[in-house]
Design a protein around this motif. Structure first.
Motif, PDB file in Angstrom:
ATOM      1  N   TYR A  11       6.228  20.974  -8.452  1.00 53.45           N
ATOM      2  CA  TYR A  11       6.428  22.062  -9.399  1.00 53.45           C
ATOM      3  C   TYR A  11       5.902  23.346  -8.762  1.00 53.45           C
ATOM      4  O   TYR A  11       4.703  23.507  -8.556  1.00 53.45           O
ATOM      5  N   ASN A  38      10.377  19.571 -10.655  1.00 47.76           N
ATOM      6  CA  ASN A  38      10.037  19.547 -12.080  1.00 47.76           C
ATOM      7  C   ASN A  38      10.108  20.957 -12.668  1.00 47.76           C
ATOM      8  O   ASN A  38       9.104  21.547 -13.029  1.00 47.76           O
ATOM      9  N   ASN A  39      11.349  21.498 -12.713  1.00 48.21           N
ATOM     10  CA  ASN A  39      11.595  22.825 -13.298  1.00 48.21           C
ATOM     11  C   ASN A  39      10.940  23.955 -12.520  1.00 48.21           C
ATOM     12  O   ASN A  39      10.426  24.925 -13.110  1.00 48.21           O
ATOM     13  N   SER A  40      10.954  23.877 -11.204  1.00 48.21           N
ATOM     14  CA  SER A  40      10.381  24.952 -10.380  1.00 48.21           C
ATOM     15  C   SER A  40      11.229  26.213 -10.509  1.00 48.21           C
ATOM     16  O   SER A  40      12.450  26.155 -10.674  1.00 48.21           O
ATOM     17  N   HIS A  57      15.990  15.997  -9.833  1.00 50.47           N
ATOM     18  CA  HIS A  57      15.333  16.833 -10.838  1.00 50.47           C
ATOM     19  C   HIS A  57      14.831  15.992 -12.012  1.00 50.47           C
ATOM     20  O   HIS A  57      15.459  15.014 -12.411  1.00 50.47           O
ATOM     21  N   TYR A  59      13.541  17.094 -15.859  1.00 55.62           N
ATOM     22  CA  TYR A  59      13.473  18.275 -16.709  1.00 55.62           C
ATOM     23  C   TYR A  59      12.389  18.189 -17.777  1.00 55.62           C
ATOM     24  O   TYR A  59      12.101  19.195 -18.432  1.00 55.62           O
ATOM     25  N   GLN A  60      11.799  17.018 -17.979  1.00 56.49           N
ATOM     26  CA  GLN A  60      10.624  16.931 -18.858  1.00 56.49           C
ATOM     27  C   GLN A  60       9.397  17.330 -18.047  1.00 56.49           C
ATOM     28  O   GLN A  60       9.082  16.697 -17.042  1.00 56.49           O
ATOM     29  N   GLN A  61       8.693  18.344 -18.517  1.00 50.72           N
ATOM     30  CA  GLN A  61       7.572  18.868 -17.746  1.00 50.72           C
ATOM     31  C   GLN A  61       6.405  17.888 -17.718  1.00 50.72           C
ATOM     32  O   GLN A  61       6.090  17.253 -18.725  1.00 50.72           O
ATOM     33  N   GLY A  62       5.764  17.762 -16.576  1.00 51.51           N
ATOM     34  CA  GLY A  62       4.582  16.915 -16.463  1.00 51.51           C
ATOM     35  C   GLY A  62       4.717  15.907 -15.338  1.00 51.51           C
ATOM     36  O   GLY A  62       5.781  15.300 -15.149  1.00 51.51           O
ATOM     37  N   LYS A  63       3.635  15.732 -14.593  1.00 48.40           N
ATOM     38  CA  LYS A  63       3.676  14.837 -13.434  1.00 48.40           C
ATOM     39  C   LYS A  63       3.978  13.398 -13.844  1.00 48.40           C
ATOM     40  O   LYS A  63       4.704  12.681 -13.150  1.00 48.40           O
ATOM     41  N   LYS A 204      -1.902  23.406 -10.100  1.00 47.85           N
ATOM     42  CA  LYS A 204      -1.384  23.354 -11.479  1.00 47.85           C
ATOM     43  C   LYS A 204      -2.351  22.615 -12.405  1.00 47.85           C
ATOM     44  O   LYS A 204      -2.119  22.511 -13.605  1.00 47.85           O
TER      45      LYS A 204
END
Length: 319
Positions: A11, A38-40, A57, A59-63, A204
Motif C-alpha cells: 500500500y 491494496n488501493n495504492s 489487486h 480492494y478491501q483495505q487492510g493487510k 502505515k
C-alpha cells in the motif's frame, strides 16, 4: 502450481517496491513474484509490474484482507511473504525456502529481534511493543517464537490452505504465530538483518491504535484457543470479588446474628454463581476446542492430498 511464490502486500510503497521485486528476482530466480496492490495511489502497482512482478489487486483495505486474498488465489509448494518496504533482506529467502523444503517446516520466521531490529528501528514504542507481544504469546501459548510480529515468513502449502485468516489489518502476523503455536506446527527461525525504512518511505502502522488491535486480538485468540484458561481466570476474579465483599457480612453475622447489608449479600451470591457458570463454560468450550483440533488434523490431511494432486499435475504438464 508455482515452485516458490513470493507474496508482497503493498500500500503506497512506490519508493521501495521496485527494489524489493528486483532483489527477490535475484535471490529466488525460480520464484513467481506476486505484488498485491491494496488501493495504492502513488503508482506502486505500475512500478512493480515494470520490475517484473505479477500485479494483482485487493480492494478491501487492510493487510489481513490482502493476505486472505493471496492465500486463497495462489497455489505453490513454498510461499515467502515479505513487506514491500525494503526492510527485510532478500538474501535470507533461499535459507527460509530450504527449511520448508528440506526440514519440513510449516512456518519459518524471519527473526529481526535477535539481530539488528532494536538498533535500526527508530520508533521506541515499536521496540517495546514487539518485546511485550512476544513475551505474552510465548507465555500464554507455551511456545518459543522469537519474533511474533515480523512480516517476513515462509510457509508450506498445508499451512497456507488451512490457516483461517480472521484479522483485517496488521494483527495478521500475531494471528499466524498463535495459530502455529496452538496447532503444534513446526516453526523454525532464520535470523535476519533488519534495516529501517529508507528516507521518504512512511510506515502505515499506527503505534497506538494498531498496537491496541494486536493486544485485543491476542486476548480474543486466547479466549478461543484456550477457553478453559480464559474462563477459569475470569471465574477466579469473580470469586475473589465475591468473597472479599462477603467476608465482612459473614463476620458481622457471626458477631451479632444480623445481616444489615442484605443487598450486598445478594450481589455476592450472584457474583459467585457467575463465577461457577464461567468455570463450566470454560469446561464446555474446552471440549469443543478439542473437537476443533481433531477436525483441523483432518483438514491438514485433505490439504496434503490436494498438494500431492497438484504436484502430480504440474509434473505431467512439464513432461
Amino acid at each position: 502450481m508455482d515452485k516458490v511464490a513470493v507474496l508482497i502486500p503493498c500500500y503506497n510503497e512506490s519508493k521501495t517496491v521496485k527494489k524489493v521485486v528486483e532483489d527477490f528476482r535475484k535471490s529466488l530466480p525460480e520464484a513467481a513474484i506476486y505484488v498485491y496492490d491494496n488501493n495504492s495511489t502513488d503508482g506502486t502497482g505500475e512500478l512493480a509490474k515494470e520490475a517484473g512482478a505479477i500485479v494483482r489487486h485487493e480492494y478491501q483495505q487492510g493487510k489481513g484482507n490482502v493476505i486472505r486474498r493471496m492465500f486463497r488465489e495462489i497455489d505453490a509448494e513454498v510461499y515467502v511473504m515479505v513487506d514491500g518496504d525494503d526492510t527485510y533482506p532478500a538474501e535470507a529467502a533461499p535459507e527460509m525456502v530450504r527449511k520448508v523444503v528440506e526440514e519440513q517446516s510449516d512456518m519459518v520466521v524471519g527473526d529481526r529481534l535477535s539481530s539488528t531490529y532494536y538498533t535500526e528501528n527508530k520508533r521506541p514504542f515499536h521496540n517495546f511493543g514487539n518485546s511485550f507481544v512476544k513475551n505474552c504469546i510465548n507465555r500464554f501459548f507455551d511456545t518459543n517464537i522469537q519474533d511474533i510480529m515480523t512480516g517476513y515468513r515462509a510457509f508450506n502449502y498445508q499451512f497456507v490452505k488451512t490457516f483461517p485468516v480472521l484479522s483485517h489489518g496488521f494483527e495478521i502476523e500475531t494471528e499466524m504465530s498463535i495459530h502455529a503455536a496452538d496447532k503444534h506446527m513446526q516453526v523454525d527461525h532464520v535470523i535476519i538483518d533488519y534495516r529501517d525504512r529508507p528516507e521518504g518511505s512512511v510506515s502505515k502502522l499506527n503505534t497506538f491504535s494498531d498496537g491496541f488491535k494486536v493486544l485485543t486480538r491476542i486476548l480474543n485468540l486466547y479466549k478461543n484457543y484456550k477457553p478453559l484458561g480464559f474462563f477459569s481466570l475470569l471465574a477466579g476474579i469473580l470469586t475473589v470479588l465475591g468473597v472479599v465483599f462477603l467476608i465482612p457480612i459473614l463476620t458481622e453475622y457471626w458477631k451479632t446474628g444480623l445481616v444489615p447489608r442484605f443487598p450486598t449479600l445478594i450481589v455476592c451470591g450472584f457474583v459467585l454463581i457467575a463465577a461457577l457458570q464461567s468455570l463450566f463454560a470454560g469446561l464446555v468450550l474446552q471440549s469443543m476446542e478439542q473437537k476443533n483440533k481433531q477436525d483441523f488434523e483432518m483438514q491438514l490431511i485433505a490439504a496434503h492430498e490436494t498438494y500431492k494432486s497438484l504436484q502430480k499435475e504440474a509434473k505431467e504438464q512439464e513432461v
